[in-house]
Design a protein around this motif. Sequence first.
Motif, PDB file in Angstrom:
ATOM      1  N   ARG A   1      11.946  -7.398   0.471  1.00  0.00           N
ATOM      2  CA  ARG A   1      13.143  -7.299  -0.360  1.00  0.00           C
ATOM      3  C   ARG A   1      14.442  -7.172   0.434  1.00  0.00           C
ATOM      4  NH1 ARG A   1      11.990  -3.858  -4.931  1.00  0.00           N
ATOM      5  NH2 ARG A   1      12.196  -2.098  -3.547  1.00  0.00           N
ATOM      6  N   PRO A   2      14.543  -6.293   1.437  1.00  0.00           N
ATOM      7  CA  PRO A   2      15.827  -6.175   2.146  1.00  0.00           C
ATOM      8  C   PRO A   2      16.310  -7.498   2.755  1.00  0.00           C
ATOM      9  CG  PRO A   2      14.442  -4.296   2.663  1.00  0.00           C
ATOM     10  CD  PRO A   2      13.579  -5.271   1.882  1.00  0.00           C
ATOM     11  N   LYS A   3      15.406  -8.267   3.327  1.00  0.00           N
ATOM     12  CA  LYS A   3      15.808  -9.557   3.901  1.00  0.00           C
ATOM     13  C   LYS A   3      16.206 -10.548   2.811  1.00  0.00           C
ATOM     14  CE  LYS A   3      13.390  -9.422   8.286  1.00  0.00           C
ATOM     15  NZ  LYS A   3      12.388 -10.042   9.155  1.00  0.00           N
ATOM     16  N   ALA A   4      15.479 -10.538   1.708  1.00  0.00           N
ATOM     17  CA  ALA A   4      15.798 -11.452   0.603  1.00  0.00           C
ATOM     18  C   ALA A   4      17.160 -11.114  -0.003  1.00  0.00           C
ATOM     19  CB  ALA A   4      14.709 -11.397  -0.460  1.00  0.00           C
ATOM     20  N   VAL A   5      17.432  -9.824  -0.189  1.00  0.00           N
ATOM     21  CA  VAL A   5      18.720  -9.398  -0.728  1.00  0.00           C
ATOM     22  C   VAL A   5      19.842  -9.776   0.224  1.00  0.00           C
ATOM     23  CG1 VAL A   5      20.116  -7.371  -1.323  1.00  0.00           C
ATOM     24  CG2 VAL A   5      17.782  -7.558  -2.177  1.00  0.00           C
TER      25      VAL A   5
END
Length: 135
Positions: free
Chosen positions: A3-7
Amino acid sequence: ARRPKAVAAYLSRPEFALPPDRQTEIANEVERLLQTEEFSALFSAESLAEAPLTGRIGDATVFRQIDRLCLQGDEVWIVDYKTNRPPPDREKDVPAAYRKQLEEYRILLKGIYPDKKVRSFLLWTYAPKLMEISG
């Protein structure tokens, strides 16, 4: 875990033109929402994101899209995200346009779920705070 990379990838898209500090602020806000136990039902497998609605309000055929639609036993929850900074503390201070929007959703959903109680909420992303809006 992804999630952090996608966000970060999403927020850095050129069309948003968000400076890095604003990207970080938004990413942190989203993460706070998703990690708040009180909101876990909103993001469960029984909820729908960006749920489309079509129906009639009065004489008009309308199309609406609900940020989050949750089926909670004998209830249907409408959740709309708002980013006001700071958010109002009282329902009576919520802008009329927001209340009208939720009322339209309630009208449409009562036709789909006549045997369920339809409740509506604003999820203030900045606080984060879930506020029920009566109707």
